[in-house]
Design an enzyme around this catalytic site. Sequence first.
Site, short mmCIF file in Angstrom:
data_model
loop_
_atom_site.label_atom_id
_atom_site.label_comp_id
_atom_site.label_asym_id
_atom_site.label_seq_id
_atom_site.Cartn_x
_atom_site.Cartn_y
_atom_site.Cartn_z
CD GLU A 1 -46.09 -59.39 27.00
OE1 GLU A 1 -44.94 -59.62 26.64
OE2 GLU A 1 -46.84 -58.43 26.58
CE LYS A 2 -42.02 -62.14 22.75
NZ LYS A 2 -41.30 -62.51 21.51
CB THR B 1 -42.85 -52.25 21.81
OG1 THR B 1 -42.67 -53.73 21.40
CG2 THR B 1 -41.98 -51.42 21.20
CB CYS B 2 -45.85 -48.50 24.19
SG CYS B 2 -46.10 -46.88 24.67
CD GLU C 1 -39.80 -39.44 19.44
OE1 GLU C 1 -40.78 -39.11 18.96
OE2 GLU C 1 -39.71 -40.47 19.98
CD GLU D 1 -35.66 -40.84 5.24
OE1 GLU D 1 -36.63 -41.42 4.23
OE2 GLU D 1 -35.65 -41.35 6.29
CG LEU E 1 -49.17 -43.59 15.51
CD1 LEU E 1 -50.21 -42.70 15.01
CD2 LEU E 1 -48.01 -43.13 15.84
CB ALA E 2 -49.08 -46.24 21.77
CG HIS F 1 -52.03 -12.80 25.67
ND1 HIS F 1 -51.17 -13.04 24.79
CD2 HIS F 1 -51.48 -11.83 26.57
CE1 HIS F 1 -50.15 -12.38 24.80
NE2 HIS F 1 -50.52 -11.38 25.84
#
Length: 468
Positions: A33-34, A41-42, A189, A205, A321-322, A446
Site C-alpha cells: 500500500e503506497k 479510497t473506500c 450524496e 447533469e 463498487l467496493a 409487520h
Amino acid sequence: MSKFDVAVIGSGPGGYVAAIRCAQLGLKTAIIEKYSTLGGTCLNVGCIPSKALLDSSHHYHDAVAHFEEHGIEISGDVKVNLEQMMSRKEKVVNQTCDGVKFLMDKNKIEVFQGVGSFKDTTHINIEDSEGKTQTIEAAKTIIATGSKPSSLPFIDLDKERIITSTEALKLKEIPKHLIVIGGGVIGLELGQVYKRLGADVTVVEYMDRIIPTMDSACSKELTKILKKQKVKIATSHKVSAVTRDGDKITVKATDKKDKEVSFEGDYVLVSVGRKAYTDGLNLDAVKIKADDRGRVEVNEHLQTNVENIYAIGDVVKGAMLAHKAEEEGVFVAETIAGQKPHINYNLIPGVVYTWPEVAAVGKTEEELKEEGIKYKSGQFPMRALGRSRASGDIDGMVKILADETTDEVLGVHMVGARVADLIAEAVTAMEFRASAEDIARMSHAHPTYAEAVKEAALAATEDRPLHI
C-alpha cells in the site's frame, strides 16, 4: 529477499479481502500500500467518510426539520459544528482503517508501505516515502489499485473551490452555493450532505435524468424527492467551462435547446465518475494490456494476459463498487488455490446513500425492453406502509420486474428508508431464482419497510397488492 505465494498491490476492499482469503487458504501473502493507512479510497476518502457525514448531517436535519413534530423541543438555536462533524468522520475512518491493520496482523499478512511496481513477472519493487526501494518475490500477484476521480479536460481542479469528492469530504466551511457537476451517486450524496447543512445546491447533469444508469422509476422518484428538499436539478446540460474569480465560481453549460446558461456558486464539486488507477505499476515491464479507458484487461478468471498476474476491482471493467471488488478478491484467491468460484455480476446490487436511499439489483426496465424480454412489473409506494407513516419516511417505492412467462424475478428497484439494507432480500431471492409469487407468499414482519417488497411482488404476480 522475501518470497510470497501471493502479493496484493493495493489495500482497498478488493485488495485487503483478497489478501485475507489468500491467507485463509494457506497462502503466504503480502499486501503493498503506497499510503500510510490501509483501506484504499473506500475507507479513507470514499464510502466510509461520506457515510459518516451523511449520518451526521441527517441527524442535524432531523433536529431542525422533524424533531418538533415528534414532540421533541429544543431550546435555543440548533447549530452545525462543522469542525466536530469532520473530527467525528476522521475518528470513524481511523477506527475502520485500524480494523484492517488488525485483520492483516491476525491473518499473518505482511504489510509493505510504498509504491509497488513490477520489475518482472515475479518480482515487485517497493519504493517507500523516503525513496528507499526493496524487492519481493511473488509467485502470483493481484493488482487492486482501484480508481481516482475523473474530470473534464477543460476543468482546472484547484482543489480549493473547484474540487473532487476527496476535497468535499474535508471542507472547512459550508458552501453558500455548491454546484455539483454530475448527477450520479457521489455527487448526489455529497450534495445532500451540504444541502442539509444549509448550502444551496444545484446539480448539473449531462444526461436527461439523474442516476442515469439505474431504472428510470428510481430516477423519477429521487428527482421528485430532491426537488422537494429544494435541491435544484438541471438535466440535459452539457458543461462547457468552469472558471474562478476569487471566491466566485462560474459554470457555463448548454441546455438541450443549445442555449448557453450559467450557474454561479462559491464551490464546484466535479463528480463525473472515476477512472482506473495504474500509475506507478510499471505495467510495460511485464507487458500487461490495458484498454482504451486505462483499465487492466482480464479474462473470465480475472487473469491478465500474464498468466500469474490477476486484477480486480475498479482497475478492471465493471461497476466501481467496493462490494464488487470484494467478491472479485475472494474469487481470485480461490482460483489461485485451485477452487472453482463463481460471480454473478447481474446480482451485485447498487446503492445511493441519499435519504431516502436508492437500491437496485438485476435488470432495469430499459434493459429488458432493449433485450426484447417480456416482463411484468409490480410497484408499491412506501407511503402505504404503517412503518413508513410511523417513522415519517413516506417517500419512495419498491418495483419488481418478473419474467412474463416464468414469473422469475429479473430486477428489483427501490427508493425508501433503509433500502440499502433491504436490497439484500432481493439479492437472496434472485440468487435462488425465486419467482415474484415466491416472495409474495413469504411472511414479512409487520410493521416493516420490507412489507413493500411483498406488496410489490403481489402486484407483479397477480396485480393484487393488499394495501393499496
